[in-house]
Write an enzyme that holds these catalytic residues in place. Structure first.
Site, PDB file in Angstrom:
ATOM      1  N   CYS A 182       0.832  -1.202   0.000  1.00 10.36           N
ATOM      2  CA  CYS A 182       0.000   0.000   0.000  1.00 10.36           C
ATOM      3  C   CYS A 182       0.869   1.255   0.000  1.00 10.36           C
ATOM      4  O   CYS A 182       1.751   1.394   0.840  1.00 10.36           O
ATOM      5  CB  CYS A 182      -0.884  -0.024   1.243  1.00 10.36           C
ATOM      6  SG  CYS A 182      -1.881   1.453   1.449  1.00 10.36           S
ATOM      7  N   ASP A 228      -9.743 -13.358   3.145  1.00 13.27           N
ATOM      8  CA  ASP A 228     -10.555 -12.224   2.709  1.00 13.27           C
ATOM      9  C   ASP A 228     -11.731 -12.654   1.842  1.00 13.27           C
ATOM     10  O   ASP A 228     -12.571 -11.856   1.481  1.00 13.27           O
ATOM     11  CB  ASP A 228      -9.695 -11.204   1.945  1.00 13.27           C
ATOM     12  CG  ASP A 228      -9.088 -11.791   0.685  1.00 13.27           C
ATOM     13  OD1 ASP A 228      -8.719 -12.977   0.731  1.00 13.27           O
ATOM     14  OD2 ASP A 228      -8.973 -11.090  -0.325  1.00 13.27           O
ATOM     15  N   GLU A 229     -11.772 -13.931   1.495  1.00 16.13           N
ATOM     16  CA  GLU A 229     -12.865 -14.436   0.670  1.00 16.13           C
ATOM     17  C   GLU A 229     -14.006 -14.890   1.583  1.00 16.13           C
ATOM     18  O   GLU A 229     -13.775 -15.381   2.668  1.00 16.13           O
ATOM     19  CB  GLU A 229     -12.391 -15.644  -0.153  1.00 16.13           C
ATOM     20  CG  GLU A 229     -11.244 -15.330  -1.084  1.00 16.13           C
ATOM     21  CD  GLU A 229     -11.711 -15.125  -2.511  1.00 16.13           C
ATOM     22  OE1 GLU A 229     -12.525 -15.924  -2.965  1.00 16.13           O
ATOM     23  OE2 GLU A 229     -11.261 -14.146  -3.149  1.00 16.13           O
ATOM     24  N   CYS A 244     -27.624 -33.142  -1.578  1.00 15.19           N
ATOM     25  CA  CYS A 244     -28.997 -33.523  -1.887  1.00 15.19           C
ATOM     26  C   CYS A 244     -29.500 -34.556  -0.873  1.00 15.19           C
ATOM     27  O   CYS A 244     -28.811 -35.519  -0.568  1.00 15.19           O
ATOM     28  CB  CYS A 244     -29.033 -34.108  -3.306  1.00 15.19           C
ATOM     29  SG  CYS A 244     -30.650 -34.706  -3.788  1.00 15.19           S
TER      30      CYS A 244
HETATM   31 ZN   LIG Z   1     -30.177 -35.211  -5.970  1.00 13.82          ZN
HETATM   32 ZN   LIG Z   2      -2.960   0.954   3.459  1.00 11.57          ZN
END
Ligand SMILES: [Zn+2]
Ligand SMILES: [Zn+2]
Length: 108
Positions: free
Chosen positions: A4, A88-89, A97
């Site tokens: 940064c 971060d995700e 099922c």
């Molecule tokens: Zn199924």
């Molecule tokens: Zn920064």
């Protein structure tokens, strides 16, 4: 690695927004196309190698959701949530099922 320009912290790419984001101060910088492409390739490889985890616990204890099974068309599935390795995700929702046991993941 990208830093940064404002506070010097490590910036992480956010492929959805197409920017680098500083985790510390929130500064954003657009991804250059080359970096974006490289990151996309890396992501794809990661997804191919990542298997859907097998859940050992009793599925009867899992909550159910009204979703359509892509395999048999049944409209009810158990679901659970897993945090992906990248912090971060958002976490990923998995469905199984209730009828045929087919397991898939949701990218929503
Ligand atoms: Zn199924
Ligand atoms: Zn920064």
């Amino acid at each position: 690695m990208k830093f940064c320009p404002k506070c010097g912290s490590i910036m992480l790419p956010n492929k959805k927004k197409g920017v680098f984001i500083c985790r510390k101060c929130g500064y954003e910088e657009p991804l250059d196309p080359e970096t974006a492409e490289r990151y996309k390739i890396k992501q794809n490889i990661k997804h191919e190698r990542e298997d859907i985890p097998v859940i050992e616990q009793d599925v009867a204890t899992l909550p159910k959701a009204k979703v359509t099974c892509p395999k048999c068309g049944n409209n009810e599935a158990y679901w659970w949530e897993l945090q992906t390795r990248a912090g971060d995700e958002p976490s990923t929702i998995f469905y199984r099922c209730t009828k045929c046991g087919y397991t898939w993941r949701s990218y929503e």
